[in-house]
Enzyme design. Structure first.
Site, PDB file in Angstrom:
ATOM      1  N   SER A  78       0.317  -4.089   1.332  1.00  0.00           N
ATOM      2  CA  SER A  78       0.791  -3.065   0.399  1.00  0.00           C
ATOM      3  C   SER A  78       1.555  -3.689  -0.780  1.00  0.00           C
ATOM      4  O   SER A  78       0.945  -4.390  -1.571  1.00  0.00           O
ATOM      5  CB  SER A  78       1.527  -1.913   1.070  1.00  0.00           C
ATOM      6  N   HIS A  83      12.712  -3.192 -10.174  1.00  0.00           N
ATOM      7  CA  HIS A  83      13.014  -2.796 -11.550  1.00  0.00           C
ATOM      8  C   HIS A  83      14.512  -3.023 -11.733  1.00  0.00           C
ATOM      9  O   HIS A  83      15.311  -2.529 -10.918  1.00  0.00           O
ATOM     10  CB  HIS A  83      12.648  -1.335 -11.795  1.00  0.00           C
ATOM     11  N   CYS A  98       2.251  -2.228   5.609  1.00  0.00           N
ATOM     12  CA  CYS A  98       1.495  -1.691   6.728  1.00  0.00           C
ATOM     13  C   CYS A  98       1.266  -2.802   7.743  1.00  0.00           C
ATOM     14  O   CYS A  98       1.652  -3.952   7.532  1.00  0.00           O
ATOM     15  CB  CYS A  98       0.171  -1.107   6.241  1.00  0.00           C
TER      16      CYS A  98
END
Lengths: 131, 131
Positions: A78, A83, A98
């Site tokens: 995944s 940020h 996952c």
């Protein structure tokens, strides 16, 4: 617990129940090194490795001198994103993994990289009720 | 409400309080088109545009014939990601947007692209208590 087959992300299909993964939302306050693109890339790579994940690509974007950075590590399991708002010492990170990878194992790497004064973390099971 | 300055992502700093953004976690069950890389890329781009966001880059990875796809749209306002499990009709999407963009506006685009039987959505304010 019977395992029938294996997903591309190495997540087990147990009978007809699939648990695609765990998603952590991490808010770091009073964090440092939020303008340092090389350090952020290294932190993403080391965080993925700490979880046992496979890195497919890492993309970073700087918003200019003194401004924040956006980075995403795309994983076979995944992703990890970051940020940063260096002007306020805030970093928003999320880790979705996952399969057999535990995203919590990224935390010591990320805490060491950004030395936040305070970290808020919430964990969300994705696809929990998938049948 | 006094606005002192503007962040790179166009998020307002209101006095000393900063609200970096809203993060949606979206689980789609019974979804279609989860192997269609071109459709997924188009959906990411149209979803970003629907929110008024600026696309910096879009990266997709296919796990092979018939398998899932991972995609990330890197935005000036943060990101949209998607991870698909076509074998079970499951898609895990997340949308994080700072500034004036409303990630909820992506939902009609994503629902039209993947026509899920059922969608679970949770919304999380990031950096809510940042001072």
């Amino acid at each position: 617990m019977e395992r029938d087959t294996v997903l591309p992300c190495a997540g087990p299909v147990v009978n007809t129940y699939v648990a695609p993964g765990l998603h952590l939302l991490i808010d770091m306050h009073g964090a440092k090194n939020l303008r340092d693109q090389a350090l952020i890339e290294r932190a993403l790579r080391e965080a993925a490795t700490a979880c046992g994940a496979t890195i497919l690509d890492v993309k970073l974007h700087s918003f200019g001198e003194g401004a924040g950075i956006t980075g995403v590590a795309i994983l076979a399991e995944s992703h990890i994103s970051i940020h940063t708002w260096p002007e306020t010492g805030f970093a928003a990170i999320d880790i979705f993994m996952c399969g057999g990878c535990d995203p919590h194992r990224a935390m010591p790497v990320l805490e060491a990289a950004f030395t936040p004064g305070r970290t808020s973390l919430s964990a969300h099971k994705r696809g929990e009720d998938l049948r």
